[in-house]
Motif scaffolding. Sequence first.
Motif, PDB file in Angstrom:
ATOM      1  N   LYS A 169       0.826  -1.212   0.000  1.00  0.00           N
ATOM      2  CA  LYS A 169       0.000   0.000   0.000  1.00  0.00           C
ATOM      3  C   LYS A 169       0.859   1.262   0.000  1.00  0.00           C
ATOM      4  CE  LYS A 169      -3.904  -2.086   2.458  1.00  0.00           C
ATOM      5  NZ  LYS A 169      -4.762  -2.000   3.667  1.00  0.00           N
ATOM      6  N   GLN A 170       1.984   1.202   0.711  1.00  0.00           N
ATOM      7  CA  GLN A 170       2.861   2.374   0.776  1.00  0.00           C
ATOM      8  C   GLN A 170       3.614   2.576  -0.537  1.00  0.00           C
ATOM      9  OE1 GLN A 170       2.564   4.231   3.416  1.00  0.00           O
ATOM     10  NE2 GLN A 170       1.185   2.720   4.394  1.00  0.00           N
ATOM     11  N   ALA A 171       3.787   1.472  -1.288  1.00  0.00           N
ATOM     12  CA  ALA A 171       4.589   1.567  -2.512  1.00  0.00           C
ATOM     13  C   ALA A 171       3.741   1.868  -3.749  1.00  0.00           C
ATOM     14  CB  ALA A 171       5.368   0.257  -2.729  1.00  0.00           C
ATOM     15  N   ILE A 172       2.442   1.555  -3.690  1.00  0.00           N
ATOM     16  CA  ILE A 172       1.579   1.731  -4.858  1.00  0.00           C
ATOM     17  C   ILE A 172       0.526   2.768  -4.512  1.00  0.00           C
ATOM     18  CG2 ILE A 172       0.004   0.593  -6.458  1.00  0.00           C
ATOM     19  CD1 ILE A 172       1.426  -2.013  -5.892  1.00  0.00           C
ATOM     20  N   ALA A 173       0.579   3.886  -5.182  1.00  0.00           N
ATOM     21  CA  ALA A 173      -0.344   4.975  -4.876  1.00  0.00           C
ATOM     22  C   ALA A 173      -1.719   4.721  -5.490  1.00  0.00           C
ATOM     23  CB  ALA A 173       0.234   6.301  -5.367  1.00  0.00           C
ATOM     24  N   GLU A 174      -1.760   4.262  -6.742  1.00  0.00           N
ATOM     25  CA  GLU A 174      -3.025   4.043  -7.423  1.00  0.00           C
ATOM     26  C   GLU A 174      -3.419   2.583  -7.220  1.00  0.00           C
ATOM     27  OE1 GLU A 174      -2.292   5.096 -11.426  1.00  0.00           O
ATOM     28  OE2 GLU A 174      -2.134   7.233 -11.027  1.00  0.00           O
ATOM     29  N   ARG A 175      -4.529   2.372  -6.481  1.00  0.00           N
ATOM     30  CA  ARG A 175      -4.896   1.003  -6.154  1.00  0.00           C
ATOM     31  C   ARG A 175      -6.406   0.904  -5.929  1.00  0.00           C
ATOM     32  NH1 ARG A 175      -2.390   3.323  -1.731  1.00  0.00           N
ATOM     33  NH2 ARG A 175      -3.568   3.309   0.249  1.00  0.00           N
ATOM     34  N   VAL A 176      -6.881  -0.345  -5.949  1.00  0.00           N
ATOM     35  CA  VAL A 176      -8.274  -0.657  -5.654  1.00  0.00           C
ATOM     36  C   VAL A 176      -8.270  -1.547  -4.417  1.00  0.00           C
ATOM     37  CG1 VAL A 176     -10.384  -1.756  -6.461  1.00  0.00           C
ATOM     38  CG2 VAL A 176      -8.930  -0.509  -8.078  1.00  0.00           C
TER      39      VAL A 176
END
Length: 445
Positions: free
Chosen positions: A422-429
């Motif tokens: 979560k900290q590494a990927i800004a755009e997520r679902v």
Amino acid sequence: ESAVTAASSRLGSLREALEARRAVTGGLDQAAAKATLLAAQDARDRARAAVRRRTELDQALVRHDQETVALDQRVGALATRLAAERAEVGSLTARLAEDSAAVGAELDGRATVADRVAHVRDRARRIGAWLDATAAVLSATTSVDRCEADLAAALARAGLASAAEVRAAAVADATLQEWTRRVEQHARDLHRVRAALVEPTLRDLAEDAVADVVGAEARHRAADDVATSLAAQVRDRAQAAEDALERLRAAVDAAEHVRREAVPVVRMADVATAVGADNAKQLTLATYVLARRFEDVVAAANGRLTVMSSGRFELVRSEEREAARSRRTGLAMKVVDHEVGGERDPRTLSGGETFYVSLCLALGLADVVTAEAGGTELGTLFVDEGFGTLDPETLEVVLGELGRLRDGGRVVGVVSHVEALKQAIAERVEVRRLPGGGSTLTVRA
């Protein structure tokens, strides 16, 4: 006076000492002697500096000799490695030449593999025709055997040894009729005689009894008709057997011709399907082509695997069987562990190592497919799970590689339960489970 004498003696001694000093100094005066002394001191300092310089140079020479020995050793090691790599290059070149020659030989003058496959399929169709002809030959052989059995039975009934005797016994109709008449007459006479001899009723007949000649003649004519019919049947069956034999010979000749033509096709089919002794490695044609493409995939995967494993792992294609109970070869793989030294079975890798090795292979396959498709990009890539088996350092390296793919224009989707992502990927679902059994979906950008 005594003082004068002592002073004079002292003066003389001093003069002698002065003369001795002048002799030592070569007649120099005080200024010249001082200058000479300074020059001597300067020469002494230079000599001492020269001694120190010589010591330093000697030490530098020792260091130079040591470095020279180390460089010689390194040059020797590099020469050995260069010779080994040249030998390996020579071996690979020879293998490439052998493979190219093998493919060229198997093409049998065809321009492409597709042409050769079409030719093989045509030959396979002809083999099918040959097999059909063989079945026809077997059927004809069975028919001939049956006809020969019928002929033998008819010959036995007719009292003849062979069909040749039947043909030799054939006569003109007039002669046959005459012979038939004589045979009939002889049979009638012989029958009357035998009947008179063996039948008790005839023996016990009265002298005035009347014989049934008409009935006997009728029975004789019936027996003669049966004999004539049997002779005609024997001739017909003999002719049918001869015709069947001719057809059988023609079918055998055709089958042998087809078999000779089919030998190269059968051999090529055996090579292409990995059966027979000509295919020593038991590689099908499809497996051989896939093995060459697989080498490209492995080479593309190694570029990323070197980064992700910090230079520890390298993939190589293996000639061993793919599994213990499998006969297939050509698509197996080994992992070279540069840290331990030697090759490892991929099944000995840890969960994290298996994940990023598989990821590198998938990315390598995408690169090869892109290159083979004329530059058509595989724009989207999904990675499902596997991140939980990675240590933090390896996870960072893998995410960096996926980030480079994204920077190169690809869309990379990651499915994972690892919180660190979560900290590494800004755009997520984000999908979260609700207590009641449902779930919520949140898009974050």
